[in-house]
Write a protein that holds these residues in place. Sequence first.
Motif, mmCIF file in Angstrom:
data_model
loop_
_atom_site.group_PDB
_atom_site.id
_atom_site.type_symbol
_atom_site.label_atom_id
_atom_site.label_comp_id
_atom_site.label_asym_id
_atom_site.label_seq_id
_atom_site.Cartn_x
_atom_site.Cartn_y
_atom_site.Cartn_z
ATOM 1 N N THR A 46 0.800 -1.225 0.000
ATOM 2 C CA THR A 46 0.000 0.000 0.000
ATOM 3 C C THR A 46 0.836 1.280 0.000
ATOM 4 O O THR A 46 0.612 2.175 -0.826
ATOM 5 N N PRO A 47 1.811 1.439 0.886
ATOM 6 C CA PRO A 47 2.601 2.682 0.850
ATOM 7 C C PRO A 47 3.452 2.810 -0.405
ATOM 8 O O PRO A 47 3.706 3.934 -0.867
ATOM 9 N N PHE A 48 3.868 1.668 -0.963
ATOM 10 C CA PHE A 48 4.638 1.716 -2.205
ATOM 11 C C PHE A 48 3.774 2.280 -3.331
ATOM 12 O O PHE A 48 4.199 3.172 -4.077
ATOM 13 N N LEU A 49 2.548 1.766 -3.463
ATOM 14 C CA LEU A 49 1.628 2.275 -4.478
ATOM 15 C C LEU A 49 1.284 3.742 -4.217
ATOM 16 O O LEU A 49 1.160 4.542 -5.148
ATOM 17 N N MET A 50 1.152 4.087 -2.952
ATOM 18 C CA MET A 50 0.811 5.456 -2.557
ATOM 19 C C MET A 50 1.886 6.443 -3.001
ATOM 20 O O MET A 50 1.582 7.498 -3.595
ATOM 21 N N GLN A 51 3.144 6.124 -2.760
ATOM 22 C CA GLN A 51 4.207 7.061 -3.105
ATOM 23 C C GLN A 51 4.454 7.126 -4.605
ATOM 24 O O GLN A 51 4.769 8.187 -5.146
ATOM 25 N N ILE A 52 4.291 6.005 -5.294
ATOM 26 C CA ILE A 52 4.472 6.006 -6.742
ATOM 27 C C ILE A 52 3.457 6.934 -7.405
ATOM 28 O O ILE A 52 3.799 7.803 -8.214
ATOM 29 N N SER A 53 2.174 6.763 -7.065
ATOM 30 C CA SER A 53 1.116 7.530 -7.729
ATOM 31 C C SER A 53 1.166 9.013 -7.393
ATOM 32 O O SER A 53 0.987 9.867 -8.264
ATOM 33 N N THR A 54 1.435 9.355 -6.140
ATOM 34 C CA THR A 54 1.406 10.765 -5.739
ATOM 35 C C THR A 54 2.627 11.544 -6.225
ATOM 36 O O THR A 54 2.489 12.664 -6.737
#
Length: 321
Positions: free
Chosen positions: A74-82
Amino acid sequence: MSTHTDSSNYGYTPSVAWCSVFIALFSLSGLLHIYQAWRAKYWVIFPTLVIGAAVEVLGWSGRLWSSQNVLLLTPFLMQISTLILAPCFFSAWDYVLLGSAIAKLGPQYSLLRPRWYFIVFITADLISIVLQAVGGGQASSSAAEGAPTQSATDIMVAGIIFQLISMVVFVSLGLDFILRATQKRPYAFQARRIAAEQSRVGNIEAGTGNTLESSTSMSRSASDQILQEKPARANELNGTVRQWWILLGAALISSAMIICRGVYRSIELKQGWEGYLITHEIYQSLLDGIPMLIAVGVFNVIHPSYLLPKKRSWKSYHLEE
């Protein structure tokens, strides 16, 4: 979708120090922009610089979260997209700034009309956001699950390159405007358009029934005046031209940082999810974090409220009424 992976999606463990510094600095810049926008009645700063800074904070918070458990998806996807999307908000402010400067200093020096800078380049940003969001989501999910990522990564790279090209075009048009305004070299077709509009407005206000011939004659006369740069108009602007040049200098710095970041991201992703750049944190910090901090922070220092007459109301996004 699984919430854990078998190994680090980054190729390293994100640094708590780097993440904390960027969270603190982007938060500070965003909060200061909120205060400056409220105090100066520049509402357009909220959906551009303020949201952009908030998105950066979310991205670096995701990386900080990953530093505590690098296996979480979840945090990996969060930082990639933002972190991929945040620059679009900063570039939107640059578009508004240039459009406002052109409207005030002379549309005849610009290849595009002032409002078209916002319309054209915001549309380009939206296309870039869609491509990057779709590609980023698919690529990061596939990488976490061990599935092929090439096609999704290509979509994301296309979005970044599209944004990069649009920013290069924007900067080129901005530099063209600055050079023409400095050298007093208006575009003839813009001068004729402005003169024709002024003539129509003058006829309506006067309530006259001018013939087409007389109207055309008046339009040509006004066009000649615009092309010859009437001294009265030049004197009228002398008090604010320098301030606008300073603001446009800040926009140039911000745009240059966005372009540099776009070049880095394009090369990084073309190398793949196991490439050298993406698996070494220092490049993320130096070539993405710092440029984006400069892109938003430069307007905390070089702010229109420090240089231009105070706005009297919240209406419109123009920086001077």
